[in-house]
Enzyme design. Sequence first.
Site, PDB file in Angstrom:
ATOM      1  N   TYR B 130       0.853  -1.182   0.000  1.00 28.95           N
ATOM      2  CA  TYR B 130       0.000   0.000   0.000  1.00 28.95           C
ATOM      3  C   TYR B 130       0.892   1.234   0.000  1.00 28.95           C
ATOM      4  O   TYR B 130       1.775   1.372   0.840  1.00 28.95           O
ATOM      5  CB  TYR B 130      -0.913   0.013   1.232  1.00 28.95           C
ATOM      6  CG  TYR B 130      -1.947   1.104   1.091  1.00 28.95           C
ATOM      7  CD1 TYR B 130      -3.191   0.823   0.543  1.00 28.95           C
ATOM      8  CD2 TYR B 130      -1.657   2.424   1.431  1.00 28.95           C
ATOM      9  CE1 TYR B 130      -4.133   1.821   0.350  1.00 28.95           C
ATOM     10  CE2 TYR B 130      -2.587   3.434   1.221  1.00 28.95           C
ATOM     11  CZ  TYR B 130      -3.824   3.125   0.693  1.00 28.95           C
ATOM     12  OH  TYR B 130      -4.748   4.114   0.484  1.00 28.95           O
ATOM     13  N   GLN B 191     -10.885   0.123   0.500  1.00 26.22           N
ATOM     14  CA  GLN B 191     -11.299  -0.691  -0.650  1.00 26.22           C
ATOM     15  C   GLN B 191     -10.094  -1.367  -1.321  1.00 26.22           C
ATOM     16  O   GLN B 191     -10.197  -2.512  -1.785  1.00 26.22           O
ATOM     17  CB  GLN B 191     -12.118   0.133  -1.657  1.00 26.22           C
ATOM     18  CG  GLN B 191     -11.406   1.317  -2.283  1.00 26.22           C
ATOM     19  CD  GLN B 191     -11.517   2.600  -1.447  1.00 26.22           C
ATOM     20  OE1 GLN B 191     -11.769   2.560  -0.228  1.00 26.22           O
ATOM     21  NE2 GLN B 191     -11.317   3.744  -2.076  1.00 26.22           N
ATOM     22  N   ASN B 214      -3.555   5.842   5.987  1.00 26.96           N
ATOM     23  CA  ASN B 214      -4.320   6.649   6.946  1.00 26.96           C
ATOM     24  C   ASN B 214      -5.157   5.751   7.863  1.00 26.96           C
ATOM     25  O   ASN B 214      -5.007   4.529   7.874  1.00 26.96           O
ATOM     26  CB  ASN B 214      -5.187   7.664   6.194  1.00 26.96           C
ATOM     27  CG  ASN B 214      -6.247   6.984   5.318  1.00 26.96           C
ATOM     28  OD1 ASN B 214      -6.545   5.796   5.477  1.00 26.96           O
ATOM     29  ND2 ASN B 214      -6.810   7.741   4.396  1.00 26.96           N
ATOM     30  N   GLN B 259      12.492  15.206  12.321  1.00 25.26           N
ATOM     31  CA  GLN B 259      11.442  14.327  12.827  1.00 25.26           C
ATOM     32  C   GLN B 259      10.135  15.088  12.982  1.00 25.26           C
ATOM     33  O   GLN B 259       9.065  14.618  12.578  1.00 25.26           O
ATOM     34  CB  GLN B 259      11.882  13.771  14.187  1.00 25.26           C
ATOM     35  CG  GLN B 259      11.236  12.465  14.535  1.00 25.26           C
ATOM     36  CD  GLN B 259      11.541  11.417  13.484  1.00 25.26           C
ATOM     37  OE1 GLN B 259      12.641  11.349  12.931  1.00 25.26           O
ATOM     38  NE2 GLN B 259      10.556  10.618  13.147  1.00 25.26           N
ATOM     39  N   HIS B 262       7.423  15.772  10.170  1.00 26.34           N
ATOM     40  CA  HIS B 262       6.607  14.695   9.605  1.00 26.34           C
ATOM     41  C   HIS B 262       5.128  14.854   9.902  1.00 26.34           C
ATOM     42  O   HIS B 262       4.271  14.593   9.064  1.00 26.34           O
ATOM     43  CB  HIS B 262       7.047  13.334  10.163  1.00 26.34           C
ATOM     44  CG  HIS B 262       8.070  12.643   9.322  1.00 26.34           C
ATOM     45  ND1 HIS B 262       7.836  12.288   8.026  1.00 26.34           N
ATOM     46  CD2 HIS B 262       9.339  12.232   9.596  1.00 26.34           C
ATOM     47  CE1 HIS B 262       8.914  11.685   7.529  1.00 26.34           C
ATOM     48  NE2 HIS B 262       9.847  11.651   8.453  1.00 26.34           N
ATOM     49  N   GLU B 327      11.930   4.831  17.947  1.00 21.66           N
ATOM     50  CA  GLU B 327      12.031   4.348  16.573  1.00 21.66           C
ATOM     51  C   GLU B 327      13.447   4.638  16.037  1.00 21.66           C
ATOM     52  O   GLU B 327      14.103   3.767  15.494  1.00 21.66           O
ATOM     53  CB  GLU B 327      10.981   5.081  15.734  1.00 21.66           C
ATOM     54  CG  GLU B 327      10.930   4.639  14.295  1.00 21.66           C
ATOM     55  CD  GLU B 327      10.041   5.561  13.449  1.00 21.66           C
ATOM     56  OE1 GLU B 327       9.633   6.640  13.947  1.00 21.66           O
ATOM     57  OE2 GLU B 327       9.769   5.210  12.288  1.00 21.66           O
ATOM     58  N   HIS B 328      13.899   5.890  16.203  1.00 21.16           N
ATOM     59  CA  HIS B 328      15.234   6.307  15.773  1.00 21.16           C
ATOM     60  C   HIS B 328      16.020   6.782  16.979  1.00 21.16           C
ATOM     61  O   HIS B 328      15.533   7.626  17.723  1.00 21.16           O
ATOM     62  CB  HIS B 328      15.164   7.487  14.794  1.00 21.16           C
ATOM     63  CG  HIS B 328      14.241   7.272  13.631  1.00 21.16           C
ATOM     64  ND1 HIS B 328      13.009   7.885  13.540  1.00 21.16           N
ATOM     65  CD2 HIS B 328      14.370   6.514  12.517  1.00 21.16           C
ATOM     66  CE1 HIS B 328      12.424   7.520  12.399  1.00 21.16           C
ATOM     67  NE2 HIS B 328      13.215   6.691  11.763  1.00 21.16           N
ATOM     68  N   ASP B 361      16.812   7.429   6.272  1.00 25.89           N
ATOM     69  CA  ASP B 361      15.518   7.534   5.586  1.00 25.89           C
ATOM     70  C   ASP B 361      15.654   7.255   4.096  1.00 25.89           C
ATOM     71  O   ASP B 361      14.696   6.836   3.451  1.00 25.89           O
ATOM     72  CB  ASP B 361      14.936   8.944   5.736  1.00 25.89           C
ATOM     73  CG  ASP B 361      14.386   9.189   7.128  1.00 25.89           C
ATOM     74  OD1 ASP B 361      14.122   8.200   7.835  1.00 25.89           O
ATOM     75  OD2 ASP B 361      14.218  10.368   7.504  1.00 25.89           O
ATOM     76  N   HIS B 420      -3.972 -39.213  19.954  1.00 25.03           N
ATOM     77  CA  HIS B 420      -2.557 -38.881  19.783  1.00 25.03           C
ATOM     78  C   HIS B 420      -1.691 -40.086  20.161  1.00 25.03           C
ATOM     79  O   HIS B 420      -0.785 -40.468  19.420  1.00 25.03           O
ATOM     80  CB  HIS B 420      -2.178 -37.683  20.668  1.00 25.03           C
ATOM     81  CG  HIS B 420      -2.535 -36.350  20.088  1.00 25.03           C
ATOM     82  ND1 HIS B 420      -3.820 -35.991  19.752  1.00 25.03           N
ATOM     83  CD2 HIS B 420      -1.761 -35.267  19.771  1.00 25.03           C
ATOM     84  CE1 HIS B 420      -3.816 -34.752  19.260  1.00 25.03           C
ATOM     85  NE2 HIS B 420      -2.578 -34.287  19.263  1.00 25.03           N
TER      86      HIS B 420
END
Lengths: 432, 432
Positions: B130, B191, B214, B259, B262, B327-328, B361, B420
């Site tokens: 995506y 969709q 999103n 950062q 963003h 994250e970073h 990045d 078993h």
Amino acid sequence: MAIWLNQQAADFEARFKAFLTTKREVSEDVNAAVKSIISDVIARGDVALADYSLKFDGLDFNRISMRVTATELDEAYRDLDPAIRDALHLAAERIEKHHRRQLPKDDIYEDAIGVTLGSRWTAIEAVGLYVPGGMASYPSSVLMNAIPARVAGVPRIVMVVPAREGAINPAVLAAAKIAGIDEIYRVGGAQAVAALAYGTETIAPVAKITGPGNAFVAAAKRQVFGTVGIDMIAGPSEVLVIADRDNDPDWLAADLLAQAEHDTGAQSILITNDETFGRSVEQAVERQLKRLSRNETASASWRDFGAIILVPDLEASVPLADRIAAEHLEIATDNPEALMAKIRNAGAFFLGRHTPEVIGDYVGGSNHVLPTARSARFSSGLSVLDYMKRSSILRLGAEQLRQLAPPAITLANCEGLDAHARSVAIRLNPEA
Amino acid sequence: MAIWLNQQAADFEARFKAFLTTKREVSEDVNAAVKSIISDVIARGDVALADYSLKFDGLDFNRISMRVTATELDEAYRDLDPAIRDALHLAAERIEKHHRRQLPKDDIYEDAIGVTLGSRWTAIEAVGLYVPGGMASYPSSVLMNAIPARVAGVPRIVMVVPAREGAINPAVLAAAKIAGIDEIYRVGGAQAVAALAYGTETIAPVAKITGPGNAFVAAAKRQVFGTVGIDMIAGPSEVLVIADRDNDPDWLAADLLAQAEHDTGAQSILITNDETFGRSVEQAVERQLKRLSRNETASASWRDFGAIILVPDLEASVPLADRIAAEHLEIATDNPEALMAKIRNAGAFFLGRHTPEVIGDYVGGSNHVLPTARSARFSSGLSVLDYMKRSSILRLGAEQLRQLAPPAITLANCEGLDAHARSVAIRLNPEA
């Protein structure tokens, strides 16, 4: 009783597709109830745990401590039937040996222009294992969930298990002791998952929760995902057996039934290139069913979801096996490796005529927590990697930065991110 | 404007805890809308896609084809600014080289008693990427998601991207071409996720969906999870910079702002052992903010979620960094490896004074899809492993079965699973 599908019949594709998409699970919508339990545990901590344990498990923490004591653990281990204890030890040893080979190696290296790059693996700091109560309280599952975590180097492994009136299956406690777990709480259900995710006065929070559970536990795991990590949500189990006629029909019937006895939603499928052999297996299933203590469960599973698929030759089973993407795939032929090499999707392969899937459930050494319900198309069984995470590493010197700065600035500008561009440019030119 | 926290202040723990648990995302509840879109795509296929594309993207499939043509791809690539094209090629090459090292090795071996055990890795059969539309349509993200899939050996990689009135960012198309993707559809939103998971007349279903989106896309990914695999659900981004006074405050201010630009929910944190230096960075941030095109976003992020944490010495930053689980994580000191070795939780480390996070990045080579919002405690950045899955292998001969049968039967009986037990026993004794 199981359905028959013939790959050469005109309606095969339609029937196979319908067979693949049959839902084998009634999904209860318990989300609202679980949401309220989680909020309550966040708000009231231990008091909420005590209330739910009294209500759902008839367990009063004023009389029996929430945490299992070292003495209880020792006694459960000591009092266990020695044959079971030895079998657990043997299983644990084989599981540990196999899983040690899964430990990933760090890879830190310098590239052609002198940039240091790397992948570093570390164990997750704390993990919670959910162990179901009652009938589904399996000591083998304790080993399969706990040993990879210990091999990964997880410093804190916590176990939660619902305890009807305080009682826990002693074999489960013994398995925990063998796996080296000593932090065990008598709490279950969504409230246990909430306690592991958010913490209470008694239970410090963990970073990841693994292990199977009922609809409430599964819903709770989904809801706390993000706050903590979770493993897969296990669905009903399945086995696919691909077999030629040179097998004892009774052996394979027994394998199909071992799957079917788990759950009415379990699924057992035989693919064979010999109709007479298929009929013999079917008859053997009917014969053996009568002798099983879980006859009702196994009968329902075989009746509702069992199938025998006839193919012109075993090569033709490959695309079907990939679409079924079975949790367990037995290939009972003389050269099973040749067929396996062509099959992409399976949680675990059991090769040859002497490898019943049940060996993998207990003492094979590989993990018995495997992707169910076609999820072997995109996921893997439980491993040491599920208890670790990888950090990437990057180090540039002034010279490497000078080389990589222009394309980085170009791409940042192309994406309209000028603070990104500046963070590189400013190191080359203070006026940037 | 950002908050200051002093580790030696009496109220530090309470304030740090509150800081950590501040929600940075408004979670819209779009679940009901997404559920209905998914059902509709399952029921009506392409017709539903056409309706939603007309409604949400002003895009009429009677006028513009759903699938991007080879000519369109070629033209986007050809017409792109050569500097951008070269930068994308350089990035792609570095990303590919790094990710090739992540390819796992099969491990098939015989143990001491002659049991064959193994782990076999295979690529996922089909993957959907995506790619968001509009402002967040980043060519770098196409490379970061697609290249690991290609390195893994995924035979079919499909891209979906919403196209306002048919238009797709040409740099995104060029990146797709560079990454070797030729199956691209102009559909977005829930969709598109539904189409990838369940298939339509035009789009064959995939087994896993990755890539950011999103709230609708994120909710759709959660809902189709199980039918297909998904990657992590990305939250707002964050950077933690650990720095001593021997840094140019302007450089680190620029990193904090890269950062912050963003997203208003992004978070930038500086930990330092020098208050004067911290003040200088803070002033540099204020100065640089004025020059940014995304000034409003960056200002809001820094004001609402930015922080400067003062520690007595950088060693003291270790437990804080582990709780932040950034994250970073930039470590701007002379010996950053020493500090890194003590920190367990970070998505990616950027070491030394010449490694701004932005290099990672774009052109560092490591992946920029990293765990956000403290999830580095339990998860990893995107890698080749996310596009593969592991099957376990077990093979016994008659002799190995004879050895392992008794403990397997013991454990099966202990768990009350007699089918078993029989599936093993019947191979030793037909009368079992």
